[in-house]
Enzyme design. Structure first.
Site, PDB file in Angstrom:
ATOM      1  N   GLY A  51       0.832  -1.196   0.000  1.00 51.27           N
ATOM      2  CA  GLY A  51       0.000   0.000   0.000  1.00 51.27           C
ATOM      3  C   GLY A  51       0.865   1.244   0.000  1.00 51.27           C
ATOM      4  N   GLN A  56       3.003  10.066   0.970  1.00 57.03           N
ATOM      5  CA  GLN A  56       4.317   9.402   1.057  1.00 57.03           C
ATOM      6  C   GLN A  56       5.202   9.713  -0.148  1.00 57.03           C
ATOM      7  OE1 GLN A  56       2.354   5.412   2.071  1.00 57.03           O
ATOM      8  NE2 GLN A  56       4.321   5.247   3.093  1.00 57.03           N
ATOM      9  N   CYS A  98       5.909   0.009   7.216  1.00 55.89           N
ATOM     10  CA  CYS A  98       5.531   1.151   6.380  1.00 55.89           C
ATOM     11  C   CYS A  98       6.721   1.521   5.512  1.00 55.89           C
ATOM     12  CB  CYS A  98       5.146   2.324   7.283  1.00 55.89           C
ATOM     13  SG  CYS A  98       4.651   3.792   6.376  1.00 55.89           S
ATOM     14  N   LEU A  99       6.456   1.812   4.237  1.00 51.23           N
ATOM     15  CA  LEU A  99       7.561   2.167   3.334  1.00 51.23           C
ATOM     16  C   LEU A  99       8.231   3.469   3.771  1.00 51.23           C
ATOM     17  CD1 LEU A  99       6.008   1.150  -0.113  1.00 51.23           C
ATOM     18  CD2 LEU A  99       7.570  -0.144   1.368  1.00 51.23           C
ATOM     19  N   HIS A 140      -4.429   1.728   7.712  1.00 50.86           N
ATOM     20  CA  HIS A 140      -3.061   2.246   7.706  1.00 50.86           C
ATOM     21  C   HIS A 140      -2.898   3.327   6.622  1.00 50.86           C
ATOM     22  CE1 HIS A 140       1.497   1.453   7.854  1.00 50.86           C
ATOM     23  NE2 HIS A 140       1.336   2.231   6.803  1.00 50.86           N
ATOM     24  N   GLU A 141      -3.405   3.037   5.419  1.00 53.68           N
ATOM     25  CA  GLU A 141      -3.229   3.984   4.312  1.00 53.68           C
ATOM     26  C   GLU A 141      -4.093   5.239   4.494  1.00 53.68           C
ATOM     27  OE1 GLU A 141      -0.736   3.540   2.583  1.00 53.68           O
ATOM     28  OE2 GLU A 141      -0.419   1.437   3.050  1.00 53.68           O
ATOM     29  N   HIS A 144      -2.529   7.682   6.718  1.00 55.41           N
ATOM     30  CA  HIS A 144      -1.511   8.523   6.079  1.00 55.41           C
ATOM     31  C   HIS A 144      -2.117   9.822   5.543  1.00 55.41           C
ATOM     32  CE1 HIS A 144       2.291   6.365   6.029  1.00 55.41           C
ATOM     33  NE2 HIS A 144       1.744   5.266   5.578  1.00 55.41           N
TER      34      HIS A 144
HETATM   35 NI    NI Z   1       2.600   3.365   5.560  1.00 53.46          NI
END
Ligand code: NI
Length: 175
Positions: A51, A56, A98-99, A140-141, A144
């Site tokens: 995701g 991000q 998380c990226l 989670h997304e 963000h």
């Molecule tokens: Ni994330």
């Protein structure tokens, strides 16, 4: 040489853009998000991750891409202006990463099931009920888009420990 634009860099915490609230996607943003979506998938698959939210990659739009890759097959989802409409009383705990916090993982407790409303790539209104990994990923997304990272669901002690470890690992990588 390919004509594809270079891969989008993913912002790493504690970048200030990750703490900002994103704004709703408007019809006039169509050209921007249509250009962004394939580049977000490209960055997400390369990472690899399941995701990625527009903040991000430095965009202010309420836009998320997800692909849980069931059975190693690509199943891309685009969510424009996603909103959580309902959550279950039942909670579930699973390990999240998380990226934007590469290499960092922690158990996060969230509602086990969610109902999410969003616009898809074709502009159609969609209603999605999810449980398991997809429910956690959606929350989670969407977090963000409100400037919230998975570590914000942890105790201050745990969050600080992860942020210090991330900073240290990134310093060591740069040596
Ligand atoms: Ni994330």
């Amino acid at each position: 040489m390919s004509d594809a634009p270079p891969s989008l860099p993913i912002l790493i915490a504690p970048h200030a853009s990750l703490k900002q609230r994103a704004r709703p996607v408007l019809p006039s943003d169509a050209a921007e998000w249509r250009a962004l979506v394939p580049r977000m998938f490209d960055a997400m698959y390369r990472a690899p991750g399941i995701g990625l939210a527009a903040p991000q990659v430095g965009s202010r739009l309420r836009l998320v891409v997800i692909d849980l890759m069931p059975g190693e097959k690509r199943e891309p989802m685009v969510l424009i202006n996603p909103e959580i409409m309902a959550v279950s009383a039942e909670q579930a705990t699973r390990e999240e990463g998380c990226l934007s916090l590469p290499g960092q993982y922690a158990d996060v407790t969230r509602p086990a099931e969610v109902r999410v409303r969003f616009l898809d790539e074709a502009g159609a209104k969609r209603d999605l009920s999810a449980e398991g990994l997809l429910a956690a990923c959606l929350q989670h997304e969407i977090d963000h888009l409100d400037g919230v990272l998975f570590v914000d669901h942890l105790s201050t002690l745990k969050r600080n420990m992860i942020m210090r470890r991330l900073a240290k690992e990134l310093r060591l990588k740069d040596l």
